[in-house]
Design a protein around this motif. Structure first.
Motif, PDB file in Angstrom:
ATOM      1  N   UNK A  16      64.071  38.301  18.814  1.00 24.61           N
ATOM      2  CA  UNK A  16      64.792  37.553  17.783  1.00 24.61           C
ATOM      3  C   UNK A  16      64.061  37.709  16.457  1.00 24.61           C
ATOM      4  N   UNK A  17      64.855  37.780  15.393  1.00 19.25           N
ATOM      5  CA  UNK A  17      64.338  37.983  14.042  1.00 19.25           C
ATOM      6  C   UNK A  17      64.899  36.894  13.139  1.00 19.25           C
ATOM      7  N   UNK A  18      64.057  36.318  12.297  1.00 18.36           N
ATOM      8  CA  UNK A  18      64.497  35.272  11.376  1.00 18.36           C
ATOM      9  C   UNK A  18      65.171  35.904  10.164  1.00 18.36           C
ATOM     10  N   UNK A  19      66.454  35.641   9.998  1.00 13.40           N
ATOM     11  CA  UNK A  19      67.179  36.079   8.819  1.00 13.40           C
ATOM     12  C   UNK A  19      66.938  35.125   7.661  1.00 13.40           C
ATOM     13  N   UNK A  20      66.948  35.654   6.440  1.00  7.95           N
ATOM     14  CA  UNK A  20      66.537  34.853   5.280  1.00  7.95           C
ATOM     15  C   UNK A  20      67.527  34.883   4.125  1.00  7.95           C
ATOM     16  N   UNK A  21      68.752  35.347   4.366  1.00  4.00           N
ATOM     17  CA  UNK A  21      69.637  35.609   3.232  1.00  4.00           C
ATOM     18  C   UNK A  21      70.094  34.351   2.489  1.00  4.00           C
ATOM     19  N   UNK A  22      69.893  33.168   3.064  1.00  2.00           N
ATOM     20  CA  UNK A  22      70.254  31.933   2.351  1.00  2.00           C
ATOM     21  C   UNK A  22      69.063  31.320   1.621  1.00  2.00           C
ATOM     22  N   UNK A  23      67.885  31.909   1.765  1.00  2.00           N
ATOM     23  CA  UNK A  23      66.693  31.351   1.123  1.00  2.00           C
ATOM     24  C   UNK A  23      66.809  31.512  -0.393  1.00  2.00           C
ATOM     25  N   UNK A  24      66.919  30.380  -1.078  1.00  4.65           N
ATOM     26  CA  UNK A  24      67.074  30.413  -2.529  1.00  4.65           C
ATOM     27  C   UNK A  24      68.469  30.071  -2.990  1.00  4.65           C
ATOM     28  N   UNK A  25      69.413  29.956  -2.051  1.00  9.48           N
ATOM     29  CA  UNK A  25      70.763  29.506  -2.407  1.00  9.48           C
ATOM     30  C   UNK A  25      71.080  28.266  -1.593  1.00  9.48           C
ATOM     31  N   UNK A  26      71.626  28.430  -0.383  1.00  9.30           N
ATOM     32  CA  UNK A  26      71.921  27.271   0.460  1.00  9.30           C
ATOM     33  C   UNK A  26      70.654  26.602   0.985  1.00  9.30           C
ATOM     34  N   UNK A  27      69.587  27.364   1.088  1.00  7.06           N
ATOM     35  CA  UNK A  27      68.328  26.848   1.636  1.00  7.06           C
ATOM     36  C   UNK A  27      67.269  26.852   0.550  1.00  7.06           C
ATOM     37  N   UNK A 306      69.656  46.965  21.773  1.00  6.09           N
ATOM     38  CA  UNK A 306      69.220  46.036  20.726  1.00  6.09           C
ATOM     39  C   UNK A 306      67.701  45.905  20.707  1.00  6.09           C
ATOM     40  N   UNK A 307      67.133  46.054  19.508  1.00  8.32           N
ATOM     41  CA  UNK A 307      65.694  45.865  19.333  1.00  8.32           C
ATOM     42  C   UNK A 307      65.365  44.419  18.994  1.00  8.32           C
ATOM     43  N   UNK A 308      66.151  43.822  18.073  1.00  9.32           N
ATOM     44  CA  UNK A 308      65.921  42.435  17.674  1.00  9.32           C
ATOM     45  C   UNK A 308      67.174  41.920  17.001  1.00  9.32           C
ATOM     46  N   UNK A 309      67.592  40.710  17.346  1.00 11.16           N
ATOM     47  CA  UNK A 309      68.815  40.125  16.820  1.00 11.16           C
ATOM     48  C   UNK A 309      68.473  39.176  15.678  1.00 11.16           C
ATOM     49  N   UNK A 310      69.111  39.398  14.536  1.00  7.70           N
ATOM     50  CA  UNK A 310      68.783  38.655  13.319  1.00  7.70           C
ATOM     51  C   UNK A 310      69.703  37.450  13.176  1.00  7.70           C
ATOM     52  N   UNK A 311      69.140  36.274  13.249  1.00  8.20           N
ATOM     53  CA  UNK A 311      69.936  35.060  13.061  1.00  8.20           C
ATOM     54  C   UNK A 311      69.373  34.277  11.890  1.00  8.20           C
ATOM     55  N   UNK A 312      70.246  33.606  11.171  1.00  4.47           N
ATOM     56  CA  UNK A 312      69.813  32.785  10.057  1.00  4.47           C
ATOM     57  C   UNK A 312      70.262  31.349  10.236  1.00  4.47           C
ATOM     58  N   UNK A 313      69.671  30.474   9.460  1.00  3.85           N
ATOM     59  CA  UNK A 313      70.025  29.057   9.517  1.00  3.85           C
ATOM     60  C   UNK A 313      69.897  28.474   8.111  1.00  3.85           C
TER      61      UNK A 313
END
Length: 349
Positions: A16-27, A306-313
């Motif tokens: 599992x990989x930590x996705x970060x695309x909301x860091x700085x907007x929603x987060x 799959x090597x690593x699944x990217x999920x965000x929160x």
């Protein structure tokens, strides 16, 4: 947590990989830093970012802010060495970055340096091209995809690859990047990068980051075969289908602050067929007494390519729920039932 090798590199990441695309907007930054702490405490060692992040929405004034937030955490904690860090170079057409310029051997050095400065780091573990210059059928463009509409000839594509491999080689030699990956690319495109790396040298494609979930299984055929035989790992993004698979949008619900509340159609994923498919997966999760979020995430990491699944929160509560999928393995019976639902509800968006 299970770990996997990235392609033929010596880099090993958690599944599992930590996705970060909301860091700085929603987060906000404080919550983003708390998420990094929480994910690391749970055993995750892999984070994915991009120079264009945050999204929802993409704005010129926030380009690079996600990397900056990660860099602030590294500087504050001194724990950069505990993470495998991936980021991306934006492709052609995004006006907010380099006025929409394509990826070239000229843009790569500056993009790498800018990412390193924001990350407050001396190297990037996995450097990815966010989408190909020639165009892509990703981002829900598959319904009317026409490769003949590209302004790039085959010779243009190959020359572009050769030039970029030269620039990437120089970055590897400088020690600024360790490995190279693609994103939103095809089996044909990935094969050209692999072939040219063998022919002219340069870092071999280790990973491809494409959308993959219970609702989006385009990678199951041609790309899966390529990944198996060529030792390329898939990094699924949006394994929860932009939150649809959590069930939070069923029956017309639009939670305040959610992605749907911000951009409306979830980037083209909001369709009647999608809601019907989600209903079927939610029913299946109830039957097997599994949290649907856990089922959706576990499905992706059990795929052999799959090597690593990217999920965000967006929130810590969402992150904690997702982390409950760690170490879960779906039974063969459930996997067969998932395939049956997929046949009934194929590619709903």
């Amino acid at each position: 947590m299970k770990t996997n090798q990235l392609g033929r590199t010596d880099i090993t990441v958690t599944e599992y990989c930590l996705g970060t695309m909301t860091f700085g907007s929603q987060t906000d930054e404080a919550t983003a830093h708390a998420q990094i702490d929480r994910a690391r405490d749970a055993g995750i060692n892999f984070m994915d970012a991009a120079e264009m992040y945050p999204v929802n929405p993409v704005k010129k004034e926030t380009i690079g802010l996600t990397e900056q937030i990660l860099g602030n955490w590294f500087a504050k904690t001194g724990r950069r060495n505990e993470w495998i860090v991936a980021t991306k170079h934006s492709g052609e057409g995004l006006a907010a970055v380099r006025d929409g310029a394509p990826i070239t051997s000229d843009t790569i050095p500056g993009a790498v340096e800018s990412s390193l400065k924001r990350l407050q780091a001396d190297h990037i573990d996995l450097y990815q091209f966010h989408w190909p210059n020639r165009g892509s059928f990703m981002f829900r463009k598959n319904w009317r995809y026409d490769p003949t509409a590209s302004s790039y000839s085959r010779a243009d594509v190959i020359q572009d690859i050769e030039d970029c491999l030269g620039a990437l080689t120089r970055e590897v030699e400088r020690g600024t990047i360790r490995a190279f990956g693609l994103s939103n690319d095809s089996a044909w495109g990935t094969m050209q990068w692999l072939r040219e790396a063998d022919r002219v040298g340069g870092p071999r494609v280790a990973t491809i980051q494409n959308e993959y979930s219970l609702l989006c299984r385009m990678a199951d055929t041609d790309l899966a075969e390529l990944m198996h035989y060529e030792d390329v790992g898939l990094l699924p993004f949006s394994p929860l289908a932009a939150g649809l698979l959590s069930g939070k949008y069923q029956d017309g619900a639009v939670p305040e602050g959610s992605r749907m509340a911000i951009n409306g159609d979830l980037g083209g994923r909001k369709t009647e067929r999608a809601f019907a498919a989600v209903d079927a997966y939610l029913a299946l999760a109830r039957e097997f007494d599994i949290d649907p979020v856990h089922m959706a995430l576990a499905f992706t990491v059990q795929r052999p390519f799959v090597a690593s699944s990217i999920f965000g929160a967006t929130t810590l509560e969402q992150l904690d729920r997702a982390l409950g999928a760690i170490d879960l393995r779906l039974s063969e019976e459930l996997l067969e039932r998932i395939d049956a639902v997929h046949k009934q509800h194929p590619m709903p968006y």
